[in-house]
Motif scaffolding. Structure first.
Motif, short mmCIF file in Angstrom:
data_model
loop_
_atom_site.label_atom_id
_atom_site.label_comp_id
_atom_site.label_asym_id
_atom_site.label_seq_id
_atom_site.Cartn_x
_atom_site.Cartn_y
_atom_site.Cartn_z
N ILE A 33 61.95 -81.15 10.78
CA ILE A 33 62.18 -80.80 12.18
C ILE A 33 63.52 -80.15 12.41
N HIS A 34 64.41 -80.22 11.43
CA HIS A 34 65.74 -79.64 11.55
C HIS A 34 65.78 -78.23 10.94
N SER A 35 64.63 -77.66 10.62
CA SER A 35 64.57 -76.34 10.00
C SER A 35 64.95 -75.24 10.99
N TRP A 36 65.30 -74.09 10.42
CA TRP A 36 65.65 -72.93 11.23
C TRP A 36 64.43 -72.45 12.00
N PRO A 37 64.54 -71.90 13.14
CA PRO A 37 65.76 -71.90 13.94
C PRO A 37 65.97 -73.24 14.62
N GLU A 38 67.19 -73.67 14.66
CA GLU A 38 67.53 -74.98 15.24
C GLU A 38 67.00 -75.09 16.67
N GLY A 39 66.55 -76.25 16.99
CA GLY A 39 66.15 -76.52 18.36
C GLY A 39 64.82 -75.96 18.78
N THR A 40 64.02 -75.45 17.85
CA THR A 40 62.74 -74.86 18.26
C THR A 40 61.59 -75.86 18.18
N TRP A 41 61.81 -77.02 17.58
CA TRP A 41 60.77 -78.05 17.54
C TRP A 41 61.04 -79.02 18.68
N GLU A 42 60.07 -79.15 19.57
CA GLU A 42 60.22 -80.08 20.69
C GLU A 42 59.01 -81.00 20.73
N THR A 43 59.27 -82.28 20.91
CA THR A 43 58.19 -83.24 21.10
C THR A 43 58.33 -83.83 22.50
N GLY A 44 57.21 -84.23 23.06
CA GLY A 44 57.25 -84.82 24.39
C GLY A 44 55.93 -85.45 24.77
N LYS A 45 55.94 -86.05 25.94
CA LYS A 45 54.76 -86.70 26.52
C LYS A 45 54.17 -87.74 25.58
N SER B 101 48.67 -105.17 15.21
CA SER B 101 49.46 -104.29 14.33
C SER B 101 48.89 -102.88 14.15
N ASN B 102 47.96 -102.45 14.98
CA ASN B 102 47.41 -101.09 14.92
C ASN B 102 47.72 -100.37 16.23
N TYR B 103 48.29 -99.16 16.10
CA TYR B 103 48.75 -98.45 17.28
C TYR B 103 48.30 -96.99 17.24
N LEU B 104 47.86 -96.50 18.39
CA LEU B 104 47.50 -95.10 18.55
C LEU B 104 48.61 -94.44 19.35
N VAL B 105 49.12 -93.33 18.83
CA VAL B 105 50.18 -92.61 19.53
C VAL B 105 49.74 -91.16 19.72
N THR B 106 50.01 -90.63 20.90
CA THR B 106 49.73 -89.22 21.17
C THR B 106 51.01 -88.58 21.70
N TYR B 107 51.15 -87.30 21.44
CA TYR B 107 52.31 -86.55 21.93
C TYR B 107 52.02 -85.07 21.81
N ILE B 108 52.90 -84.27 22.36
CA ILE B 108 52.79 -82.82 22.26
C ILE B 108 53.94 -82.31 21.41
N LEU B 109 53.60 -81.40 20.49
CA LEU B 109 54.60 -80.74 19.66
C LEU B 109 54.60 -79.26 20.01
N LEU B 110 55.78 -78.77 20.35
CA LEU B 110 55.96 -77.36 20.63
C LEU B 110 56.87 -76.78 19.56
N THR B 111 56.33 -75.83 18.79
CA THR B 111 57.13 -75.12 17.79
C THR B 111 57.26 -73.68 18.25
N ARG B 112 57.95 -72.91 17.47
CA ARG B 112 58.17 -71.51 17.83
C ARG B 112 56.84 -70.77 17.99
N ASN B 113 55.83 -71.15 17.20
CA ASN B 113 54.57 -70.40 17.18
C ASN B 113 53.41 -71.03 17.93
N GLN B 114 53.47 -72.33 18.19
CA GLN B 114 52.30 -72.94 18.83
C GLN B 114 52.64 -74.25 19.52
N MET B 115 51.70 -74.67 20.37
CA MET B 115 51.78 -75.97 21.03
C MET B 115 50.54 -76.76 20.60
N THR B 116 50.75 -77.99 20.13
CA THR B 116 49.64 -78.81 19.69
C THR B 116 49.74 -80.21 20.30
#
Length: 126
Positions: free
Chosen positions: A65-77, A86-101
């Motif tokens: 996540i610290h790869s160039w360009p700095e600050g282009t990987w964002e996680t949220g929600k 002891s079993n957990y489901l986690v969801t989130y959004i990842l925004l990179t320079r090229n896509q949102m997933t």
């Protein structure tokens, strides 16, 4: 325990060099029955995930996540829910320079160890 903080520091999985860059490290936090579905709908297993992660870190410029360009990987929600003991489901959004997933992972907590058992990446429209 602050589960949300735990998941936020571990996701996206395999892209956090502070949890290790070696086969041994990946095997510790990847459940033996792990499998995932990539953003193209392809199924992959634990061995494929570990082999791919090792290959990424062989590039001296790759720093997860610290790869160039700095600050282009964002996680949220981030959201999580307990699926049972002891079993957990986690969801989130990842925004990179090229896509949102939208990301979905299942984590298992055993003693003090976190292991990922499932991961899915689904492309989103901007």
């Amino acid at each position: 325990m602050d589960f949300l903080a735990e998941f936020q520091k571990r996701e996206p999985v395999f892209q956090h060099p502070e949890f290790g860059r070696t086969r041994q490290a990946f095997e510790v936090y990847t459940h033996r029955a792990f499998y995932g579905i990539d953003s193209y709908g392809r199924l992959y297993d634990r061995e494929q995930a570990i082999t791919t992660a090792i290959a990424m870190y062989k590039d001296p410029n790759y720093k997860g996540i610290h790869s160039w360009p700095e600050g282009t990987w964002e996680t949220g929600k981030f959201q999580w829910t307990a699926l049972g003991h002891s079993n957990y489901l986690v969801t989130y959004i990842l925004l990179t320079r090229n896509q949102m997933t939208r990301r979905t992972s299942m984590w298992i907590r055993s003693n003090s160890t976190w292991q990922i058992a499932y991961h899915q990446s689904t492309p989103m429209q901007p």
